[in-house]
Every structure is written in structure tokens, then in C-alpha cells.
Scaffold this active site. Structure first.
Site, mmCIF file in Angstrom:
data_model
loop_
_atom_site.group_PDB
_atom_site.id
_atom_site.type_symbol
_atom_site.label_atom_id
_atom_site.label_comp_id
_atom_site.label_asym_id
_atom_site.label_seq_id
_atom_site.Cartn_x
_atom_site.Cartn_y
_atom_site.Cartn_z
ATOM 1 N N PRO A 29 -32.841 19.192 9.385
ATOM 2 C CA PRO A 29 -34.048 20.015 9.435
ATOM 3 C C PRO A 29 -33.698 21.442 9.041
ATOM 4 C CG PRO A 29 -33.224 19.608 11.650
ATOM 5 C CD PRO A 29 -32.386 18.787 10.724
ATOM 6 N N LEU A 30 -34.495 22.033 8.161
ATOM 7 C CA LEU A 30 -34.255 23.404 7.718
ATOM 8 C C LEU A 30 -35.590 24.143 7.714
ATOM 9 C CD1 LEU A 30 -31.905 22.628 4.692
ATOM 10 C CD2 LEU A 30 -31.222 23.774 6.803
ATOM 11 N N CYS A 113 -30.285 26.344 16.997
ATOM 12 C CA CYS A 113 -30.724 27.446 16.137
ATOM 13 C C CYS A 113 -30.187 28.781 16.656
ATOM 14 C CB CYS A 113 -32.246 27.490 16.066
ATOM 15 S SG CYS A 113 -32.873 28.838 15.029
ATOM 16 N N HIS A 182 -23.214 20.911 14.953
ATOM 17 C CA HIS A 182 -22.844 21.875 13.917
ATOM 18 C C HIS A 182 -21.576 22.567 14.411
ATOM 19 C CE1 HIS A 182 -24.183 25.377 11.089
ATOM 20 N NE2 HIS A 182 -22.869 25.278 11.161
#
Length: 336
Positions: A29-30, A113, A182
């Protein structure tokens, strides 16, 4: 190259709870990127891969009559996950139920995020510092929906707070069906190298699938990451900006052991033109403005690319954008 053991594992479907995915390569998702237009381009080359929507603010759904475009899901685009973010378990549970109604195959909760406007409100990677809240979120969302719930996060807040191993175990214990890691801290943002060794350590302690994310820019980097981490798959992020071919290239290699020929510059520009037109049809003028950043990503690595980027940044309509891209293509053909 992949070890025989890892090659054997990666040749089988990825099982996310009750959902089976016939690819070990996922499109991240970006925000501002992975709308339905972009996902269609990626899926053309990676039809089996899991795609993700842009992240959706759960609180923002509480009082709306119509769901936002970021939750648009084509009935034919499966498998698809809708990613949510917030710090309030009840709002996230309600948003997850709406996501199921929209056709999501899984619900992904963003706990990684690094952007200030997200972390200031207790969402994203700030949840790494609030594991009890993160647990409550996963527990409540799992109870609210009958599809798998997954978590995407980072290795820690900063170098002094790399807490991912304990955090990941807690997420698994309360019902998360997959973890995407990540390999950077929140403090790193997107700087420095992704520290894949931490993903390997998480893989050692979890029973659910672990997906490696960070610095996946090519088939070679994906293979290196899988070898070093033992992860169950890889998720492509920035490597797909201006290059929606990447997920498919990696997926093809994992399935066949062969590399696809890279698209030519002209093929990339034809893809950029298609992307522009589709954004215009889907979003109107807003799509044109969004296309400017996409063109900045597509227009790299060829003579005249910098000039094209500069000119495209002033484009106000689809006709002028197409004209610029066609001129760039004609110039490239003329130089052969």
C-alpha cells in the site's frame, strides 16, 4: 540463488489464514499511489499477487454517507486487501466491517507509517510504542470480521527502541494472520539501508507468514532478501513507482527460475500514457495533477527525461500530457 528448501516453500501458495494467494510477491500500500488505476497496471503483470489499497483513516469513515475513493475495489481485482490506520479499536473494527462489504479479502492494519501527521494522532509506527493499544486493535478487528487480519509495521521507533520481535509475537498472539516487516525504524524514514537481519529474527519466532519489505528494487534484491531473511514472501514498495512491472518480474522468476526481459523505455512511456489517461477518466482534473508525480517516476534513464519531467509538471489536461509523451517517444525513435 535460492536454496532448494526456500525454493520449494516459495513455489507453494501463500496462506494468510483462510485466504490462499498464488504468489509470494505483494504490492505494498502506498499513499497517493496504489489507487485502482495503479493496481490494474501492476496486476496486468502479476495477476496472482495480493494488492493493497492506499491506507484509509478509520475515524474518517465514522460519519460519511459515501465511502472515499481510496476504498474503491473492482469486483474483479482479487486478491485485494484494504489497509486501515487509526489508534482507536472501535473505529477500526467498524471500518473493517465496511471494508469487508467493499470486497476486501483481508484487512491490513498500518502500524508502520512514519509520517508525523499519522504518528501524532497515535497511528502508524507510533503503535510500536503502545503495544497494549496495538493488541487491543488487532483483537477487536479480528472479532469484528470473518476474514484474515494482518499487520504491517517497522522494526522499531529508533535505534534505541528496536522492539519488533516482542511486538510481532504479541500481534500473533491476539490473532494477526500475517506480519509484513519494513526493515527500518520509524526514525530512519526511508533513509539508510533496510535491516533485513531483523526480519530474519522475526521469522524465527513466528508461526504465521512473515513478509519482508524494504529495498526491494529488482529481482536480484528480492532473491537476496528472501535468502537472508527466510521470509515467506516479499512486498514491493518504492521499486514500483514508475515501474509497475516489478511485482510481475519477481513473481515470474520465483515461479519459473527465469528472468523476463525488461521493458524498453518506449514501453515504459506507453505505460505512462495509459496511466495518465486512466487517471483522467477515473479522477478528472485531480487525476491529472496526480499524474505529474507519476511521470516524474516514469521519466528516468533516457535522453530528454529531465526535460520531459519539467514540462509535464506544468500539464493541465490529458491532451497536453499525451502530446508530451508522444513527442518523447518520437524523439527516442528518431535517435535510433
Amino acid at each position: 540463488m535460492l536454496s532448494p528448501e526456500l525454493k520449494s516453500k516459495l513455489s507453494t501458495p501463500l496462506k494468510i489464514g483462510s485466504v490462499e494467494v498464488n504468489s509470494r510477491v505483494l504490492q505494498s500500500p502506498l499513499s497517493g499511489v496504489t489507487d485502482m488505476v495503479f493496481r490494474r497496471l501492476v496486476r496486468r503483470y502479476a495477476p496472482d499477487s495480493m494488492m493493497y489499497t492506499e491506507m484509509v483513516h478509520a475515524s474518517g469513515l465514522a460519519h460519511v454517507k459515501e465511502l472515499p475513493k481510496v476504498m474503491d475495489v473492482d469486483v474483479n481485482e482479487r486478491p485485494i486487501s484494504i489497509q486501515l490506520f487509526d489508534c482507536r479499536p472501535d473505529f477500526l473494527a467498524q471500518a473493517a466491517q465496511k471494508a469487508v462489504q467493499e470486497g476486501a479479502d483481508t484487512i491490513d492494519i498500518n502500524m508502520g507509517c512514519p509520517v508525523n501527521k499519522v504518528t501524532r494522532k497515535g497511528g502508524g509506527s507510533s503503535l510500536l510504542r503502545q503495544p497494549e493499544v496495538a493488541e487491543a486493535i488487532v483483537k477487536e478487528v479480528v472479532s469484528a470480521v470473518d476474514i484474515p487480519v494482518t499487520v504491517k509495521t517497522r522494526i522499531g521507533w529508533d535505534d534505541g527502541e528496536i522492539t519488533i520481535i516482542e511486538f510481532a509475537k504479541r500481534m500473533q498472539d491476539v490473532g494477526a494472520q500475517m506480519m509484513t516487516i519494513h526493515g527500518r525504524t520509524r526514525a530512519q524514514g526511508y533513509n539508510g539501508n533496510a535491516r533485513w537481519e531483523w526480519i530474519a529474527r522475526v521469522k524465527e519466532v513466528l508461526d504465521i507468514p512473515v513478509i519482508a519489505n524494504g529495498d526491494i528494487f529488482s529481482v536480484e534484491s528480492a532473491i537476496k532478501c528472501l535468502e537472508e531473511t527466510g521470509a515467506d514472501g516479499v512486498m514491493c514498495s518504492r521499486g514500483t513507482l514508475g515501474y509497475p512491472f516489478l511485482v510481475g518480474e519477481i513473481d515470474y522468476f520465483l515461479k519459473t527460475g527465469e528472468k523476463l526481459p525488461a521493458p524498453t523505455v518506449i514501453q515504459r512511456l506507453e505505460c505512462a500514457k495509459e496511466h495518465l489517461k486512466a487517471l483522467w477518466e477515473y479522477k478528472g482534473n485531480r487525476g491529472i495533477y496526480q499524474a505529474r508525480k507519476h511521470m516524474a517516476w516514469y521519466a528516468k534513464g533516457f535522453e530528454g527525461a529531465a526535460e520531459l519531467r519539467q514540462k509535464f509538471n506544468q500539464v493541465e489536461n490529458v491532451e497536453d500530457g499525451e502530446k508530451l509523451i508522444n513527442q518523447a517517444i518520437d524523439n527516442l525513435i528518431g535517435n535510433w
